[in-house]
Design a protein around this motif. Structure first.
Motif, short mmCIF file in Angstrom:
data_model
loop_
_atom_site.label_atom_id
_atom_site.label_comp_id
_atom_site.label_asym_id
_atom_site.label_seq_id
_atom_site.Cartn_x
_atom_site.Cartn_y
_atom_site.Cartn_z
N GLY A 134 33.12 50.37 15.82
CA GLY A 134 33.93 50.41 17.03
C GLY A 134 33.41 51.41 18.04
N ALA A 135 33.95 51.32 19.25
CA ALA A 135 33.57 52.22 20.34
C ALA A 135 34.80 52.49 21.20
N LEU A 136 34.88 53.70 21.73
CA LEU A 136 36.03 54.12 22.53
C LEU A 136 35.54 54.78 23.81
N ILE A 190 39.85 52.39 27.03
CA ILE A 190 39.53 51.05 26.55
C ILE A 190 38.73 51.18 25.27
N SER A 191 39.03 50.35 24.29
CA SER A 191 38.39 50.45 22.99
C SER A 191 37.89 49.09 22.52
N LEU A 192 36.86 49.14 21.69
CA LEU A 192 36.31 47.96 21.03
C LEU A 192 36.32 48.26 19.55
N GLY A 193 37.07 47.49 18.77
CA GLY A 193 37.19 47.77 17.34
C GLY A 193 37.14 46.51 16.50
N ALA A 194 37.34 46.71 15.20
CA ALA A 194 37.33 45.61 14.23
C ALA A 194 36.08 44.75 14.38
N ILE A 195 34.93 45.38 14.61
CA ILE A 195 33.69 44.64 14.85
C ILE A 195 33.20 43.99 13.56
N SER A 196 32.83 42.72 13.65
CA SER A 196 32.18 41.99 12.57
C SER A 196 30.81 41.55 13.06
N TYR A 197 29.83 41.61 12.19
CA TYR A 197 28.47 41.22 12.55
C TYR A 197 28.12 39.92 11.82
N GLY A 198 26.92 39.80 11.32
CA GLY A 198 26.54 38.59 10.62
C GLY A 198 26.69 37.36 11.48
N SER A 199 27.32 36.34 10.94
CA SER A 199 27.45 35.06 11.65
C SER A 199 28.62 35.03 12.61
N MET A 200 29.40 36.11 12.71
CA MET A 200 30.54 36.12 13.62
C MET A 200 30.26 36.92 14.89
N VAL A 233 37.48 43.31 18.74
CA VAL A 233 38.80 43.28 19.36
C VAL A 233 38.92 44.39 20.39
N VAL A 234 39.42 44.06 21.57
CA VAL A 234 39.53 45.01 22.69
C VAL A 234 40.98 45.42 22.92
N GLY A 235 41.20 46.70 23.15
CA GLY A 235 42.50 47.20 23.56
C GLY A 235 42.32 48.14 24.75
N TYR A 236 43.31 48.23 25.63
CA TYR A 236 43.17 49.08 26.81
C TYR A 236 44.53 49.50 27.33
N TRP A 237 44.56 50.58 28.08
CA TRP A 237 45.73 50.98 28.84
C TRP A 237 45.27 51.78 30.06
N VAL A 238 46.10 51.77 31.10
CA VAL A 238 45.84 52.60 32.28
C VAL A 238 47.12 53.34 32.66
N SER A 239 46.94 54.44 33.32
CA SER A 239 48.07 55.25 33.79
C SER A 239 48.90 54.47 34.81
N LEU A 280 37.64 46.23 31.65
CA LEU A 280 37.36 45.17 30.68
C LEU A 280 36.04 44.47 31.02
N ALA A 281 35.78 44.25 32.29
CA ALA A 281 34.54 43.61 32.71
C ALA A 281 33.33 44.48 32.37
N LEU A 282 33.43 45.78 32.62
CA LEU A 282 32.32 46.69 32.31
C LEU A 282 32.06 46.74 30.81
N LEU A 283 33.13 46.79 30.02
CA LEU A 283 32.98 46.80 28.57
C LEU A 283 32.34 45.50 28.08
N ALA A 284 32.79 44.37 28.63
CA ALA A 284 32.26 43.07 28.21
C ALA A 284 30.78 42.94 28.56
#
Length: 238
Positions: free
Chosen positions: A107-109, A122-132, A136-142, A155-159
């Motif tokens: 994951g990355a935060l 904004i976070s990127l977690g639950a990463i699976s590699y291999g054939s998948m 999963v992305v989560g985010y919040w703003v003030s 979200l666009a920059l993260l993607a």
């Protein structure tokens, strides 16, 4: 008894190919995203977004805590929790765990930064590699910056980084799960052109109970000239 095979490979071998830890390289975290100005699709003009993303560090504790405290009521309806009611993490432990997650490729935060200040996460977690190759992305703003388009741009920059950057984790799919009544977050994924995949019953533990979530996805094939470039071009032409 015959074993179940899929294309000549056993189902157990297939699952091993999806989740095997040797397929999880460490994530090389950038100092900031974007690393250079965005080339806006309409006219090829280089433009600097009003926000950028950067990894959170131990030095951010006071500022991050202040932003979260100021927004506690604003964010409370959407906060996920631990159904096992484990002990809460200190900021120090949370950041240390995040560094391990990056080293393990899990994951990355990032903090969302505007005018040099943290205005969200904004976070990127639950990463699976291999054939998948999915995450999963989560985010919040003030609340103070809500309505300025910072969440869809984050979200666009993260993607762009996670799906298309050669130095990113090079995933194929990002998933975003949203409570059905969270209309603001739904507008975020709609603005970036995410695919609506449907309702997942009892998907996540929110405010003391398991809640249904609407799920959306972004695919590597969607990147084109860049998610951030398209979004910024659309904002210019609006």
């Amino acid at each position: 008894m015959s074993s179940w095979h899929n294309g000549g490979v056993s189902v157990f071998q297939s699952l091993r190919a999806v989740f095997h830890p040797s397929d999880a390289p460490a994530i090389r975290m950038p100092a900031r995203l974007p690393e250079r100005p965005v080339i806006v699709a309409s006219g090829g003009v280089a433009a600097q977004p009003p926000i950028y993303l950067r990894p959170l560090t131990l030095d951010d504790e006071d500022e991050w805590n202040a932003v979260r405290w100021d927004n506690r009521d604003w964010l409370a309806p959407w906060d996920s929790g631990d159904p096992t009611h484990g002990a809460p993490l200190t900021f120090n432990t949370w950041i240390q765990r995040q560094r391990r997650s990056e080293e393990q490729g899990a994951g990355a935060l990032f903090g969302i930064i505007h005018n040099g200040r943290i205005v969200g996460q904004i976070s990127l977690g639950a990463i699976s590699y291999g054939s998948m190759r999915t995450g999963v992305v989560g985010y919040w703003v003030s609340r103070q910056v809500a309505g300025h388009g910072f969440a869809p741009l984050a979200l666009a920059l993260l993607a762009d980084w996670a799906l298309a950057d050669p130095d990113g984790p090079r995933l194929h799919r990002l998933e975003i799960a949203i409570l059905p009544e969270n209309y603001r977050s739904r507008r975020v994924v709609e603005k970036i052109g995410a695919h609506h995949e449907g309702l997942r019953p009892k998907y996540m533990y929110i405010n003391g109970r398991w809640r249904d979530h609407e799920t959306y996805s972004l695919l590597a094939e969607d990147a084109g000239e860049g998610f951030a470039a398209r979004l910024m071009a659309a904002r210019r032409s609006a």
